[in-house]
Design a protein around this motif. Structure first.
Motif, PDB file in Angstrom:
ATOM      1  N   MET A   1      -0.276  -2.966  -1.981  1.00 29.36           N
ATOM      2  CA  MET A   1      -1.385  -3.333  -1.097  1.00 29.36           C
ATOM      3  C   MET A   1      -1.320  -4.791  -0.645  1.00 29.36           C
ATOM      4  O   MET A   1      -2.265  -5.291  -0.042  1.00 29.36           O
ATOM      5  N   GLY A   2      -0.226  -5.449  -0.902  1.00 31.84           N
ATOM      6  CA  GLY A   2      -0.131  -6.875  -0.607  1.00 31.84           C
ATOM      7  C   GLY A   2      -0.249  -7.232   0.853  1.00 31.84           C
ATOM      8  O   GLY A   2      -0.641  -8.352   1.195  1.00 31.84           O
ATOM      9  N   ALA A   3       0.075  -6.317   1.748  1.00 31.95           N
ATOM     10  CA  ALA A   3       0.043  -6.613   3.185  1.00 31.95           C
ATOM     11  C   ALA A   3      -1.351  -6.434   3.789  1.00 31.95           C
ATOM     12  O   ALA A   3      -1.563  -6.752   4.958  1.00 31.95           O
ATOM     13  N   ARG A   4      -2.299  -5.940   3.001  1.00 30.28           N
ATOM     14  CA  ARG A   4      -3.642  -5.713   3.534  1.00 30.28           C
ATOM     15  C   ARG A   4      -4.466  -7.001   3.528  1.00 30.28           C
ATOM     16  O   ARG A   4      -4.350  -7.825   2.618  1.00 30.28           O
ATOM     17  N   LYS A   5      -5.319  -7.139   4.526  1.00 33.24           N
ATOM     18  CA  LYS A   5      -6.249  -8.259   4.572  1.00 33.24           C
ATOM     19  C   LYS A   5      -7.555  -7.869   3.874  1.00 33.24           C
ATOM     20  O   LYS A   5      -7.821  -6.677   3.670  1.00 33.24           O
ATOM     21  N   PRO A   6      -8.365  -8.855   3.480  1.00 28.30           N
ATOM     22  CA  PRO A   6      -9.586  -8.542   2.724  1.00 28.30           C
ATOM     23  C   PRO A   6     -10.463  -7.480   3.369  1.00 28.30           C
ATOM     24  O   PRO A   6     -11.045  -6.652   2.663  1.00 28.30           O
ATOM     25  N   ALA A   7     -10.578  -7.490   4.691  1.00 30.76           N
ATOM     26  CA  ALA A   7     -11.437  -6.512   5.358  1.00 30.76           C
ATOM     27  C   ALA A   7     -10.933  -5.083   5.176  1.00 30.76           C
ATOM     28  O   ALA A   7     -11.697  -4.125   5.351  1.00 30.76           O
ATOM     29  N   GLU A   8      -9.659  -4.935   4.833  1.00 29.25           N
ATOM     30  CA  GLU A   8      -9.077  -3.613   4.623  1.00 29.25           C
ATOM     31  C   GLU A   8      -9.150  -3.172   3.160  1.00 29.25           C
ATOM     32  O   GLU A   8      -8.638  -2.109   2.818  1.00 29.25           O
TER      33      GLU A   8
ATOM     34  N   ALA B   1      -3.452 -10.009   1.248  1.00 24.73           N
ATOM     35  CA  ALA B   1      -3.640 -10.131  -0.195  1.00 24.73           C
ATOM     36  C   ALA B   1      -2.526 -10.976  -0.805  1.00 24.73           C
ATOM     37  O   ALA B   1      -2.776 -11.858  -1.633  1.00 24.73           O
ATOM     38  N   GLU B   2      -1.269 -10.722  -0.401  1.00 25.11           N
ATOM     39  CA  GLU B   2      -0.143 -11.504  -0.907  1.00 25.11           C
ATOM     40  C   GLU B   2      -0.325 -12.984  -0.601  1.00 25.11           C
ATOM     41  O   GLU B   2      -0.092 -13.846  -1.464  1.00 25.11           O
TER      42      GLU B   2
END
Length: 230
Positions: A122-129, A88-89
């Motif tokens: 939540m910046g470390a999450r990828k779109p699928a998460e 996300a970041e």
């Protein structure tokens, strides 16, 4: 003020005429029958589609020949355009630099934008998460860091459920009010238009009409709009 001066916008054999103005800081819906040219209008304003006649101005600056990245415009598309392999970041950082390489100050801006749209931590999450609504918030945060004068929405929340879509529209309205951003929003749902816009541009019969009061237009629709609304 955004001004489309006797513009002709072409999409294959389809041609759309537009001669209208939108006051700075206004929130405007773009409504009309399916296939009438609503997305085509926004694409031309953003610079993704050339106009075959006329000119486009923002605050008396001629935008007509400028590339999309050189215009004071950010656009949110229907699919959000997030990169699945980036966090996300990192997706938000692309709003500042195509390389995603940021200074410490710019990194702080990314974190502030994520916090403002409700994604702190939540910046470390990828779109699928992320849920669909959270992905929409990432796309909105990427727009937020760009600090553009105009925001164009081509139904980016159409895939969300009614409650979540309303929540995202309210967030957009809040952000636009906070920053003085001029908002143009394609909408197929009259309730969305009533919810966050003061005026509406009717696109029908090959023409984008000048803005009218949203409530008046929807309460007393002309024939082309009445047939579409049912």
């Amino acid at each position: 003020m955004l001004k489309l001066d006797t513009c002709t916008i072409s999409n294959g054999a389809f041609h759309l005429q537009a001669d209208l103005s939108v006051d700075a800081g206004n929130s405007v819906a773009v409504i009309g029958p399916s296939g009438a040219g609503k997305s085509t209008l926004l694409e031309a304003i953003a610079g993704f589609r050339e106009i075959s006649a006329g000119s486009i101005y923002w605050q008396q600056q001629d935008l007509t020949k400028l590339a999309p990245g050189k215009r004071p415009i950010a656009m949110l598309f229907q699919d959000g355009n997030l990169f699945p392999h980036l966090t996300a970041e990192q997706n938000v950082a692309l709003g500042l630099h195509p390389s995603g390489k940021l200074s410490h100050t710019e990194q702080d801006q990314v974190q502030a934008a994520l916090e403002r749209v409700g994604l702190a931590g939540m910046g470390a999450r990828k779109p699928a998460e992320l849920s669909g609504g959270q992905q929409s918030r990432v796309a909105l945060a990427r727009v937020l860091v760009q600090h553009r004068d105009l925001l164009l929405l081509d139904e980016p929340f159409a895939a969300l459920g009614p409650a979540l879509k309303a929540e995202m529209l309210d967030l957009v309205a809040e952000l636009a009010a906070e920053t003085g951003t001029t908002l143009l929003m394609v909408s197929h749902d009259p309730q969305d238009a009533r919810r966050i816009t003061r005026q509406a541009i009717l696109v029908a019969d090959g023409r984008a009409h000048p803005p009218a009061e949203t409530e008046d237009l929807l309460d007393n629709p002309p024939p082309a709009l009445r047939q579409y609304l049912g």
